[in-house]
Design an enzyme around this catalytic site. Structure first.
Site, PDB file in Angstrom:
ATOM      1  N   HIS A  97       1.952   6.053   9.027  1.00 37.19           N
ATOM      2  CA  HIS A  97       1.754   5.057   7.974  1.00 37.19           C
ATOM      3  C   HIS A  97       2.826   3.982   8.181  1.00 37.19           C
ATOM      4  O   HIS A  97       3.962   4.305   8.501  1.00 37.19           O
ATOM      5  CB  HIS A  97       1.914   5.752   6.621  1.00 37.19           C
ATOM      6  CG  HIS A  97       1.503   4.933   5.448  1.00 37.19           C
ATOM      7  ND1 HIS A  97       2.286   3.914   4.972  1.00 37.19           N
ATOM      8  CD2 HIS A  97       0.400   4.971   4.674  1.00 37.19           C
ATOM      9  CE1 HIS A  97       1.674   3.366   3.930  1.00 37.19           C
ATOM     10  NE2 HIS A  97       0.522   3.985   3.725  1.00 37.19           N
ATOM     11  N   ARG A 154       1.654  -4.104  -0.406  1.00 37.55           N
ATOM     12  CA  ARG A 154       1.233  -5.267   0.392  1.00 37.55           C
ATOM     13  C   ARG A 154      -0.011  -5.886  -0.211  1.00 37.55           C
ATOM     14  O   ARG A 154      -0.187  -7.106  -0.205  1.00 37.55           O
ATOM     15  CB  ARG A 154       1.009  -4.848   1.850  1.00 37.55           C
ATOM     16  CG  ARG A 154       2.348  -4.664   2.573  1.00 37.55           C
ATOM     17  CD  ARG A 154       2.174  -4.272   4.014  1.00 37.55           C
ATOM     18  NE  ARG A 154       1.798  -2.873   4.133  1.00 37.55           N
ATOM     19  CZ  ARG A 154       0.712  -2.436   4.755  1.00 37.55           C
ATOM     20  NH1 ARG A 154      -0.121  -3.288   5.326  1.00 37.55           N
ATOM     21  NH2 ARG A 154       0.455  -1.155   4.815  1.00 37.55           N
TER      22      ARG A 154
END
Ligand SMILES: Cc1cc2nc3c(=O)[nH]c(=O)nc-3n(C[C@H](O)[C@H](O)[C@H](O)COP(=O)(O)OP(=O)(O)OC[C@H]3O[C@@H](n4cnc5c(N)ncnc54)[C@H](O)[C@@H]3O)c2cc1C
Length: 583
Positions: free
Chosen positions: A241, A261
């Site tokens: 990740h 994000r």
């Protein structure tokens, strides 16, 4: 402390399930519903198995939001995301059975989000063509785990949270139980069974930064299976990740959700540069997981990271109220763990090992292994995810194949005429534990050796790998292996944690060796596996890699999908993933 007489407890059951996460519990429920005696054991509390960390959701082509969705499309999306290394037979079973798995969970009382008219809500998650992910806020894993524990309790499933399994008991390639010890008292456990289901999780904790917590996913399942005579498959295929916390050290790797994000978080290097402009000028921070993971890795590896070895993920430009409303879990995580207010200070992040796509080889339909009577399921099994896991598919894998292995083990148990219990195999397992407890004279203890493995795996087998690095990793692993032969294991009045750490370490050694050797053999870049010296995909390597402790990795041809799914694969264009969560 030497052990001349052992305090041993013997138990017999029809089926032993090793693991009390989603996969193990679903298997145990199936057995209990069929009236088969089952014992389900774990090395940590059942209400705190790794499964509780799962946040985003669980997939099934229910079509509640997008009626045009279908099991075939779910299968096609999974195979495509897997870079064509998934076993199409496993994928097709999963996609077909997934709606029934959700039905089961709902019938046990799982509270998934619903639309005002009562339909189950489904959302986009990663590279799915349609909305097919059911969820319970961002606590989906916790809700599923709670539901399964409750159901298993109602059915009277015997569950024990304090049994560490050190070895599978096998005679003439047929399993007849497992050996272990009680993690509090050290009392040895001989569990005799007609059949054993291995549901003991993955191996992502063997990297320095991992989204698994301490002492979970240490590769136990892989060692238990490999030493029993099973082949492992595709161990090099590990999903990283892009954003894990980097400090404090004991929380390193804890996931920083991609929602950060999604909400407008900006990635910068130590020089303040918004570096995603170089890696993906259009999608920037909303690029795909593998691209962002590679970008973060490259910035750090090429010396543009922070002194602590991360990059900065910044949301301080966003309104504080918005952050508190949209990212409450992240806000709390950083305050709790790092004493850091993310509304004022950027987060320091780096790629983190997240999911084991490889694991124990299983037959697609039964999830039986190379050893008779032994099944593997959940994150420790392999076949569904190929070179990249489609978000939300692992929870449903646990539920679908948990039911299937429960049924298979029940049938196996009923069909047995005779079960041989090999006293020599039990004695060997006991002597392995005695041997560890008797080791003296070395300067090493298990914890620092675990750290040594995690360091070498991060250095030599992380997001980007190379022939030179992998060979160095193998040499260093050899040194760690040597040191374990004299390490000291000293249980004390507080319990047998030290013995747990020693066996975790043994699991990690096997998992690390398999991963390094397969990563060396896969001389190409595909999905989550990046080779700096072989940056292209190699059509000749569209194969699965099979690993045994005593032989070089072998190749296995990937099967063909059914014609309907093949047609969807041919027809599918590129998906716009902008703004979609990928965990
Ligand atoms: C942060 C995070 C978010 C995620 N989000 C999602 C998501 O949104 N959707 C999704 O589908 N997946 C998600 N996943 C992945 C998913 O959570 C796991 O793949 C899944 O829960 C694995 O379940 P399991 O039953 O196979 O193993 P686990 O839950 O890991 O259980 C393993 C069991 O084995 C036991 N065990 C291990 N070794 C031994 C031993 N030697 N002796 C005895 N017992 C042993 C453990 O005690 C435990 O009970 C996420 C993962 C993480 C880390």
């Amino acid at each position: 402390m030497t052990h001349t007489t052992r305090n041993e407890r013997r138990t017999a059951t029809n089926v032993l399930v090793i693991g009390t996460g989603a996969a193990g519990l679903r298997a145990a429920i199936e057995l209990a519903e069929r009236g088969v005696q089952v014992l389900c054991v774990g090395k940590r509390r059942r209400d705190d198995a790794h499964t509780v960390l799962a946040a985003g959701g669980i997939n099934a082509a229910l079509g509640t939001m997008d009626p045009e969705d279908s099991a075939e499309q779910h299968a096609a999306d999974t195979i495509k995301e897997a870079y064509h290394l998934a076993d199409p037979a496993v994928v097709e079973i999963l996609a077909r059975e997934a709606p029934g798995a959700i039905e089961d969970l709902v019938s046990y009382g799982a509270q998934f989000a619903r639309e005002p008219d009562g339909r189950l809500s489904q959302r986009y998650f990663g590279a799915h063509k349609y909305r097919r992910t059911c969820f319970a806020g961002d606590y989906t894993g916790r809700e599923i785990q709670r539901t399964l524990v409750r159901r298993a309790t109602e059915l009277g499933v015997e569950m024990r949270d304090d049994v560490y399994v050190t070895r599978l008991l096998v005679h003439a390639n047929r399993v007849f139980g497992a050996y272990g010890f009680d993690v509090d008292s050290g009392v040895r456990q001989v569990i005799l069974a007609d059949s054993v289901i291995l549901a003991a999780g993955g191996h992502t904790r063997i990297w320095r930064r991992s989204s698994s917590r301490r002492d979970e996913n240490t590769g136990d399942a892989m060692r238990l299976a490999a030493e029993a005579g099973c082949r492992l498959r595709d161990m090099e295929l590990v999903q990283f990740h892009p954003t894990g916390m980097i400090s404090p050290e004991d929380a390193a790797g804890t996931l920083v959700t991609e929602a950060v994000r999604g909400e407008g978080g900006i990635l910068r290097n130590a020089g303040g540069e918004r570096f995603m402009e170089r890696y993906d000028p259009e999608r920037l921070e909303l690029s795909t997981r593998d691209v962002v993971a590679l970008a973060n890795y490259t910035e750090i590896a090429e010396g543009r990271g922070t002194p602590a070895g991360g990059v900065l993920l910044d949301i301080t430009h966003l309104d504080r109220e918005l952050i508190l409303e949209r990212l409450p879990r992240m806000y709390r995580q950083f305050v709790d763990v790092a004493m850091l207010d993310i509304t004022h200070t950027p987060m320091e992040v780096a790629p983190t090992a997240h999911y084991s796509m490889g694991g124990v080889w299983v037959d697609a339909a039964s999830h039986g292994t190379d050893v008779e009577g032994l099944y593997a399921v959940g994150e420790c099994a392999t076949g569904l995810h190929g070179a990249n896991r489609l978000g939300g598919n692992s929870l449903v894998e646990c539920i679908v194949f948990g039911r299937i292995v429960g049924a298979q083990a029940a049938e196996w148990s009923a069909s047995l005429d005779v079960q041989v219990r090999d006293r020599r195999a039990i004695a060997d397992a006991a002597e392995e534990v005695d041997g560890l407890l008797a080791q003296r004279g070395g300067r090493d203890f298990p914890r620092p050796l675990q750290r040594a493995i995690r360091d070498l795996m991060s250095r030599h087998c992380g997001v980007v790998r190379s022939e030179t690095g992998l060979r160095e990793g193998l040499e260093q692993l050899e040194e760690v292996e040597q040191r374990t032969r004299t390490m000291e294991v000293r249980p004390d009045i507080a319990g047998y944690d030290d013995l747990v750490h020693a066996f975790d370490l043994k699991g990690s050694l096997v998992a690390a060796r398999a991963t390094l050797e397969c990563a060396l053999e896969r001389r190409e870049t595909r999905g989550a596996h990046n080779r700096s010296d072989f940056p292209q995909r190699d059509p000749a390597l569209e194969v699965n890699l099979l690993w045994r402790p005593d032989a070089p990795p072998a190749r296995e041809r990937v099967g063909e999908p059914s014609p309907a799914i093949a047609a969807l694969l041919r027809a599918g264009g590129e998906l716009d993933l902008t703004g979609r969560l990928l965990e």
